[in-house]
Design an enzyme around this catalytic site. Sequence first.
Site, PDB file in Angstrom:
ATOM      1  N   ARG A  49       0.841  -1.195   0.000  1.00  0.00           N
ATOM      2  CA  ARG A  49       0.000   0.000   0.000  1.00  0.00           C
ATOM      3  C   ARG A  49       0.882   1.253   0.000  1.00  0.00           C
ATOM      4  NH1 ARG A  49      -2.148  -3.661   3.879  1.00  0.00           N
ATOM      5  NH2 ARG A  49      -4.241  -4.392   3.361  1.00  0.00           N
ATOM      6  N   LYS A  87      -2.742  -1.414   8.524  1.00  0.00           N
ATOM      7  CA  LYS A  87      -4.207  -1.435   8.438  1.00  0.00           C
ATOM      8  C   LYS A  87      -4.845  -2.563   9.270  1.00  0.00           C
ATOM      9  CE  LYS A  87      -7.593  -0.959   4.730  1.00  0.00           C
ATOM     10  NZ  LYS A  87      -7.834  -1.131   3.314  1.00  0.00           N
ATOM     11  N   HIS A 148      -3.449   3.050  -5.777  1.00  0.00           N
ATOM     12  CA  HIS A 148      -3.910   1.802  -5.156  1.00  0.00           C
ATOM     13  C   HIS A 148      -4.124   0.706  -6.201  1.00  0.00           C
ATOM     14  CE1 HIS A 148      -5.376  -0.497  -1.768  1.00  0.00           C
ATOM     15  NE2 HIS A 148      -6.406  -0.889  -2.480  1.00  0.00           N
ATOM     16  N   ARG A 151      -1.577  -2.022  -6.659  1.00  0.00           N
ATOM     17  CA  ARG A 151      -1.751  -3.192  -5.783  1.00  0.00           C
ATOM     18  C   ARG A 151      -2.654  -4.217  -6.472  1.00  0.00           C
ATOM     19  NH1 ARG A 151      -1.453  -4.843  -0.363  1.00  0.00           N
ATOM     20  NH2 ARG A 151      -3.422  -5.382   0.637  1.00  0.00           N
ATOM     21  N   HIS A 174      -3.808  -9.578   3.095  1.00  0.00           N
ATOM     22  CA  HIS A 174      -5.268  -9.605   2.983  1.00  0.00           C
ATOM     23  C   HIS A 174      -5.772 -10.903   3.604  1.00  0.00           C
ATOM     24  CE1 HIS A 174      -7.551  -6.628   0.896  1.00  0.00           C
ATOM     25  NE2 HIS A 174      -6.830  -6.620  -0.205  1.00  0.00           N
ATOM     26  N   TYR A 183     -11.511 -10.610  -6.445  1.00  0.00           N
ATOM     27  CA  TYR A 183     -10.855 -10.904  -7.722  1.00  0.00           C
ATOM     28  C   TYR A 183     -11.418 -12.161  -8.387  1.00  0.00           C
ATOM     29  CZ  TYR A 183      -7.503  -7.516  -5.929  1.00  0.00           C
ATOM     30  OH  TYR A 183      -6.925  -6.374  -5.429  1.00  0.00           O
TER      31      TYR A 183
END
Length: 210
Positions: A49, A87, A148, A151, A174, A183
């Site tokens: 990120r 995050k 972003h 990524r 993630h 995805y």
Amino acid sequence: AAKVGNMGSEEHKEMLFWTKEEYKKFSFEMMDKPVSFYAFEMLYWCGIREGELLALTTADFDFEKETVRINKSYQRLHGEDVITTPKTKKSNRMIKMPKFLCEEMQEYLSMLYGLKKKDRIFTVTKSYLHHEMDRGANAAGVKRIRIHDLRHSHISLLIDMGFSAVAIADRVGHESIDITYQYAHLFPSKQTEMADRLDDLGKGEVENVS
């Protein structure tokens, strides 16, 4: 919140990414400014990120093990540099870098004089990176995507290379369920293969009965 709407689905709908060829054209245009070139190389080839990139220090790299440690994020709040924890818990991770990127980052670090281990290595602003994104996309003649989206580009490249959602999620910090959901349209459909194999099994059963 009512004005902003549902952010999650909006991001999903707007997901853009560059192919490797598009990124290569863009990165070629970045070579005139080393700080931009190396920053975008990290973003694209590691899928980190923007805040994670801007928080990186020399101490985060281990070139013997070919890794970069992600354990903090940078943002500018009320005119002050603020370093926060990443995050999510999964965002704390060690990323294995390709060999060429290790060499590039060693080149970059050798250009930075008097750098202490805890000093940030990319002291540019987010608006600088956005401006450079505009410049490079225009010069390369590729579609303009957001920072972003680099990524997303990294993740779509890994999917294209045949890696599983679990392996990819581990690399980019993630949850694998998020990768599978966000995805899903990029993963090759296994439905035909499933049907064919069930067909083979079924045919075998039929033959045995007769």
